[in-house]
Design a protein around this motif. Sequence first.
Motif, PDB file in Angstrom:
ATOM      1  N   ILE A 109       2.503   2.939 -11.237  1.00  0.00           N
ATOM      2  CA  ILE A 109       1.069   2.823 -10.550  1.00  0.00           C
ATOM      3  C   ILE A 109       0.570   1.716 -10.705  1.00  0.00           C
ATOM      4  O   ILE A 109      -0.040   0.795  -9.951  1.00  0.00           O
ATOM      5  CB  ILE A 109       0.368   4.253 -11.012  1.00  0.00           C
ATOM      6  CG1 ILE A 109       0.820   5.620 -10.365  1.00  0.00           C
ATOM      7  CG2 ILE A 109      -1.128   3.737 -10.394  1.00  0.00           C
ATOM      8  CD1 ILE A 109       0.054   6.646 -10.985  1.00  0.00           C
ATOM      9  N   GLU A 110       0.486   1.337 -12.287  1.00  0.00           N
ATOM     10  CA  GLU A 110      -0.270   0.064 -12.520  1.00  0.00           C
ATOM     11  C   GLU A 110       0.282  -1.206 -11.753  1.00  0.00           C
ATOM     12  O   GLU A 110      -0.184  -2.019 -11.269  1.00  0.00           O
ATOM     13  CB  GLU A 110      -0.299  -0.179 -13.971  1.00  0.00           C
ATOM     14  CG  GLU A 110      -1.117  -1.558 -14.206  1.00  0.00           C
ATOM     15  CD  GLU A 110      -0.931  -1.362 -15.944  1.00  0.00           C
ATOM     16  OE1 GLU A 110      -1.225  -2.690 -16.514  1.00  0.00           O
ATOM     17  OE2 GLU A 110      -1.074  -0.660 -16.737  1.00  0.00           O
ATOM     18  N   GLU A 111       1.909  -1.135 -12.007  1.00  0.00           N
ATOM     19  CA  GLU A 111       2.414  -2.298 -11.333  1.00  0.00           C
ATOM     20  C   GLU A 111       2.310  -2.322  -9.725  1.00  0.00           C
ATOM     21  O   GLU A 111       1.855  -3.783  -9.327  1.00  0.00           O
ATOM     22  CB  GLU A 111       4.037  -2.057 -11.496  1.00  0.00           C
ATOM     23  CG  GLU A 111       4.900  -3.164 -10.902  1.00  0.00           C
ATOM     24  CD  GLU A 111       6.416  -3.033 -11.260  1.00  0.00           C
ATOM     25  OE1 GLU A 111       7.068  -4.129 -10.567  1.00  0.00           O
ATOM     26  OE2 GLU A 111       6.485  -2.281 -12.026  1.00  0.00           O
ATOM     27  N   GLU A 112       2.202  -1.114  -9.159  1.00  0.00           N
ATOM     28  CA  GLU A 112       2.107  -1.407  -7.420  1.00  0.00           C
ATOM     29  C   GLU A 112       0.566  -1.582  -7.161  1.00  0.00           C
ATOM     30  O   GLU A 112       0.497  -2.247  -6.348  1.00  0.00           O
ATOM     31  CB  GLU A 112       2.733   0.063  -6.807  1.00  0.00           C
ATOM     32  CG  GLU A 112       4.084   0.343  -7.111  1.00  0.00           C
ATOM     33  CD  GLU A 112       4.968  -0.846  -6.555  1.00  0.00           C
ATOM     34  OE1 GLU A 112       4.350  -1.607  -5.544  1.00  0.00           O
ATOM     35  OE2 GLU A 112       6.183  -0.754  -6.872  1.00  0.00           O
ATOM     36  N   ILE A 113      -0.234  -1.059  -7.941  1.00  0.00           N
ATOM     37  CA  ILE A 113      -1.578  -1.572  -7.796  1.00  0.00           C
ATOM     38  C   ILE A 113      -1.732  -3.072  -7.907  1.00  0.00           C
ATOM     39  O   ILE A 113      -2.384  -3.769  -6.997  1.00  0.00           O
ATOM     40  CB  ILE A 113      -2.587  -1.024  -8.752  1.00  0.00           C
ATOM     41  CG1 ILE A 113      -2.703   0.456  -8.251  1.00  0.00           C
ATOM     42  CG2 ILE A 113      -4.131  -1.648  -8.705  1.00  0.00           C
ATOM     43  CD1 ILE A 113      -3.563   1.594  -9.136  1.00  0.00           C
ATOM     44  N   GLY A 114      -1.115  -3.540  -8.988  1.00  0.00           N
ATOM     45  CA  GLY A 114      -1.071  -4.887  -9.168  1.00  0.00           C
ATOM     46  C   GLY A 114      -0.523  -5.823  -8.042  1.00  0.00           C
ATOM     47  O   GLY A 114      -1.044  -6.697  -7.421  1.00  0.00           O
ATOM     48  N   ASP A 115       0.553  -5.263  -7.432  1.00  0.00           N
ATOM     49  CA  ASP A 115       1.363  -6.011  -6.317  1.00  0.00           C
ATOM     50  C   ASP A 115       0.546  -5.767  -5.054  1.00  0.00           C
ATOM     51  O   ASP A 115       0.183  -6.718  -4.388  1.00  0.00           O
ATOM     52  CB  ASP A 115       2.482  -4.954  -6.105  1.00  0.00           C
ATOM     53  CG  ASP A 115       3.460  -5.251  -7.065  1.00  0.00           C
ATOM     54  OD1 ASP A 115       3.577  -6.320  -7.865  1.00  0.00           O
ATOM     55  OD2 ASP A 115       4.579  -4.741  -6.859  1.00  0.00           O
ATOM     56  N   LEU A 116      -0.252  -4.836  -4.865  1.00  0.00           N
ATOM     57  CA  LEU A 116      -1.308  -4.598  -3.782  1.00  0.00           C
ATOM     58  C   LEU A 116      -2.527  -5.682  -3.822  1.00  0.00           C
ATOM     59  O   LEU A 116      -2.673  -6.273  -2.858  1.00  0.00           O
ATOM     60  CB  LEU A 116      -1.818  -3.012  -3.683  1.00  0.00           C
ATOM     61  CG  LEU A 116      -3.003  -3.000  -2.518  1.00  0.00           C
ATOM     62  CD1 LEU A 116      -2.244  -3.341  -1.293  1.00  0.00           C
ATOM     63  CD2 LEU A 116      -3.377  -1.611  -2.713  1.00  0.00           C
ATOM     64  N   LEU A 117      -2.946  -5.683  -4.957  1.00  0.00           N
ATOM     65  CA  LEU A 117      -4.101  -6.743  -5.247  1.00  0.00           C
ATOM     66  C   LEU A 117      -3.738  -8.160  -4.963  1.00  0.00           C
ATOM     67  O   LEU A 117      -4.257  -8.991  -4.335  1.00  0.00           O
ATOM     68  CB  LEU A 117      -4.597  -6.469  -6.691  1.00  0.00           C
ATOM     69  CG  LEU A 117      -5.527  -5.440  -7.008  1.00  0.00           C
ATOM     70  CD1 LEU A 117      -6.082  -5.040  -8.598  1.00  0.00           C
ATOM     71  CD2 LEU A 117      -6.751  -5.268  -6.300  1.00  0.00           C
TER      72      LEU A 117
ATOM     73  N   LEU B 173       0.854  -1.172  -0.035  1.00  0.00           N
ATOM     74  CA  LEU B 173      -0.043   0.018  -0.150  1.00  0.00           C
ATOM     75  C   LEU B 173       0.841   1.272  -0.014  1.00  0.00           C
ATOM     76  O   LEU B 173       0.472   2.287  -0.797  1.00  0.00           O
ATOM     77  CB  LEU B 173      -0.906   0.063   1.021  1.00  0.00           C
ATOM     78  CG  LEU B 173      -1.783   1.349   1.474  1.00  0.00           C
ATOM     79  CD1 LEU B 173      -2.703   1.416   0.219  1.00  0.00           C
ATOM     80  CD2 LEU B 173      -2.680   1.120   2.806  1.00  0.00           C
ATOM     81  N   GLU B 174       1.891   1.146   0.732  1.00  0.00           N
ATOM     82  CA  GLU B 174       2.780   2.520   0.834  1.00  0.00           C
ATOM     83  C   GLU B 174       3.578   2.629  -0.433  1.00  0.00           C
ATOM     84  O   GLU B 174       3.996   3.788  -0.985  1.00  0.00           O
ATOM     85  CB  GLU B 174       3.954   2.299   1.948  1.00  0.00           C
ATOM     86  CG  GLU B 174       3.242   2.286   3.331  1.00  0.00           C
ATOM     87  CD  GLU B 174       2.390   3.518   3.661  1.00  0.00           C
ATOM     88  OE1 GLU B 174       2.908   4.632   3.226  1.00  0.00           O
ATOM     89  OE2 GLU B 174       1.455   3.631   4.225  1.00  0.00           O
ATOM     90  N   GLU B 175       3.995   1.395  -1.059  1.00  0.00           N
ATOM     91  CA  GLU B 175       4.829   1.659  -2.397  1.00  0.00           C
ATOM     92  C   GLU B 175       3.723   2.030  -3.391  1.00  0.00           C
ATOM     93  O   GLU B 175       4.192   2.707  -4.533  1.00  0.00           O
ATOM     94  CB  GLU B 175       5.208   0.307  -2.878  1.00  0.00           C
ATOM     95  CG  GLU B 175       6.420  -0.247  -1.935  1.00  0.00           C
ATOM     96  CD  GLU B 175       6.908  -1.464  -2.296  1.00  0.00           C
ATOM     97  OE1 GLU B 175       6.419  -2.148  -3.499  1.00  0.00           O
ATOM     98  OE2 GLU B 175       7.711  -2.110  -1.488  1.00  0.00           O
ATOM     99  N   MET B 176       2.231   1.695  -3.521  1.00  0.00           N
ATOM    100  CA  MET B 176       1.499   2.193  -4.218  1.00  0.00           C
ATOM    101  C   MET B 176       1.091   3.712  -4.237  1.00  0.00           C
ATOM    102  O   MET B 176       1.123   4.647  -4.943  1.00  0.00           O
ATOM    103  CB  MET B 176      -0.015   1.618  -4.039  1.00  0.00           C
ATOM    104  CG  MET B 176      -1.049   1.965  -5.044  1.00  0.00           C
ATOM    105  SD  MET B 176      -2.658   1.326  -4.614  1.00  0.00           S
ATOM    106  CE  MET B 176      -2.809   2.888  -3.326  1.00  0.00           C
TER     107      MET B 176
END
Length: 274
Positions: free
Chosen positions: A192-200, A177-180
Amino acid sequence: MPDRRKDTGIHKLLDTVQKLRSENGCPWDRKQTLESLKQYLIEESYETIDAIDSGDVDLHCEELGDVLLQVALQAEIRREGGEFDFDDVADRLAEKLIRRHPHVFGSAKADTADEVLKNWEEIKAEERVESRKTIFDSIARHLPALQKAQRIQSKASRVGFDWDEVTDVIDKVEEELEEMKAAIKSGDEDAIEEEIGDLLFSIANLCRFVDVVGEHALEGCNRKFMRRFGAMEQRIQAEGKDLSACSLEEMEKHWVAAKHAEREQKRKRPDDRG
């Protein structure tokens, strides 16, 4: 004793499908191919899930039949090509079930569901040892992404690649979440897309870790949002207003009221049953 197998429902179905695909059958059924039928298999599967959720037993029976029709149609197309038929499909499935359940049909021991899954994966790995490149080879490419994420994580867990405690998983969610947030602040669209993917992906892992089916949890939230939004809309219409003409503040007021009304109704429900 006479052979009554031809009188069974499955033989009636297969005879019907063969007739539909014959020269004097149905033009629509005759023109179908394995490629054209793919969409219907997916659609019928989702309609079956809806039927289960509805609690309607007759509807569930009907939708299971629609799924079975897709299996029968595809098997008939293969039979026409001289490759295999429905009976081959059923026989191969039965043999696989027997082979992968040695605790039922053999001498192996498995007292818990986890032990059954472990045995299942080990047997499946032995079956595919020559062609398998990774443990993820058996995961369907077209699974919904959330469901696929949990399958990936489950496979990794079965070979020991997993967190020890749920707190570790929660920490990972918070880290992602912090990385996003940092990616959004940077304005880098790819990041942004990559970090949202990691969060999901980490949230999907949390679902798996606490034994929640992420797809079900998200769908439940979808239904809840639509239900409350609909109640909000009705409250606004009852005041003689149109939703599009309302301010965000007005909509929020009615949203909160609808949410409270739903919770109050849910709270009283056990008393209603008594």
